[in-house]
Design an enzyme around this catalytic site. Structure first.
Site, PDB file in Angstrom:
ATOM      1  N   SER A 180       7.185   6.383   5.160  1.00 14.33           N
ATOM      2  CA  SER A 180       6.188   6.408   6.411  1.00 14.33           C
ATOM      3  C   SER A 180       6.565   7.833   6.832  1.00 14.33           C
ATOM      4  CB  SER A 180       6.554   5.400   7.286  1.00 14.33           C
ATOM      5  OG  SER A 180       5.605   5.308   8.021  1.00 14.33           O
TER       6      SER A 180
ATOM      7  N   GLU B  54       0.168   6.608   0.444  1.00 14.99           N
ATOM      8  CA  GLU B  54      -0.073   5.302   1.053  1.00 14.99           C
ATOM      9  C   GLU B  54      -0.220   5.599   2.649  1.00 14.99           C
ATOM     10  OE1 GLU B  54       2.228   3.577   3.279  1.00 14.99           O
ATOM     11  OE2 GLU B  54       3.353   5.534   3.542  1.00 14.99           O
TER      12      GLU B  54
ATOM     13  N   HIS C 189       3.365   0.444   2.994  1.00 17.57           N
ATOM     14  CA  HIS C 189       3.738  -0.632   4.110  1.00 17.57           C
ATOM     15  C   HIS C 189       3.313  -1.928   3.870  1.00 17.57           C
ATOM     16  CE1 HIS C 189       3.778   3.131   6.452  1.00 17.57           C
ATOM     17  NE2 HIS C 189       4.341   2.566   7.317  1.00 17.57           N
TER      18      HIS C 189
END
Length: 297
Positions: free
Chosen positions: A108, A200, A270
């Site tokens: 992330s 992502e 995630h």
């Protein structure tokens, strides 16, 4: 770089480069490390609070610098994401770290670190973080353990109908799409020529995804790309007036003039089954009708 240089011998440092987090939120991770036979040390950033951040920029940078340079710390595990890593990246001195590298682990917002390290010719570990441990699948956790021990990673997944078949080899790069987009034009922006790009994202609008992909295209990300791996796009939103395309349709549309293989629905990002990836390592990507494979070489 040979992954064996990154085999973790003993001590893992847990710190936060971004959002605040307290001790109770990392307890499951510390117990897991002990179960695996590792020692751990906890950064002063755990429990610190400066608005939404785990301490001031200076505090977070100082703790990270200490861990990078300390000879008895074998790996750095970022406790959580959120936002804030980009605020400290230019405060860090990588001169000693380049000579004595160690794994930096996370995903992330930690994509800032993955990308910056890649520009320095260093590998890193895209994997789950302490805040997620209790929700992760056993397979995701096992993949992290394998990476820490230097074991070979090799993933085989059922192919999505939207995949574009083919075989490609190159260094694996990438991470969170929004972060990659935000780094464009900076010293931390990656080069993708002859490489395999992984992406992502979380909690984005469909038109935002289209805008980011168009911008990556305009910046040449796809011109000489060898292959594309699309991980989880979680909690994606639409406007009251529908955008009219799914995430997969957006990606296929923007990349329609290129011939590199694309694999969708790769189990990383995630999601609970957040498989570990080695950023900067050479991989072989094989995308077939029924089965896709990502082999770390």
């Amino acid at each position: 770089m040979n992954l064996n240089i990154y085999t973790v011998k003993k001590t893992i440092w847990i710190t936060s480069t971004a959002r605040k987090i307290d001790f109770t939120e990392i307890e499951a991770a510390t117990m897991l490390l002990m179960k695996w036979g590792f020692d751990y040390k906890i950064s002063k950033t755990i429990g610190l609070e400066n608005h939404q951040f785990a301490g001031t920029d200076e505090e977070r940078a100082s703790e990270f610098q200490y861990a990078m340079d300390h000879p008895e710390i074998d790996a750095i595990w970022c406790a959580r994401g959120g936002y804030g890593t980009v605020r400290i990246i230019d405060k860090l001195d990588f001169s000693h770290f380049k000579k004595n590298p160690k794994p930096i682990i996370g995903y992330s917002d930690v994509t800032v670190l993955h990308s910056h390290l890649h520009t320095l010719g260093l590998t890193s570990i895209h994997a789950t973080m302490p805040i997620n441990i209790e929700k992760n699948t056993m397979e995701a956790l096992q993949s992290l353990k394998m990476a820490l021990l230097g074991d070979k990673l090799d993933y085989k997944i059922k192919s999505s109908a939207e995949n574009k078949g083919g075989v490609a080899q190159g260094q694996l790069v990438g991470g969170n799409l929004s972060i990659l987009y935000s780094l464009l034009g900076s010293e931390s922006s990656i080069q993708t020529a002859n490489k395999i790009l992984f992406i992502e994202d979380l909690d984005e609008y469909l038109y935002h995804i289209d805008r980011m992909f168009i911008n990556l295209k305009r910046n040449g990300y796809f011109d000489q790309l060898s292959g594309l791996i699309v991980g989880a796009f979680t909690d994606i939103k639409d406007n009251t007036t529908p955008y009219g395309k799914t995430v997969k349709e957006i990606i296929l549309d923007v990349t329609s003039t290129y011939n590199f293989p694309i694999v969708f629905d790769f189990p990383a990002g995630h999601i609970e089954d957040n498989k570990t990836l080695l950023i900067g390592k050479e991989v072989l990507l094989t995308v077939k009708k029924d089965l896709s494979r990502l082999e770390f070489l």
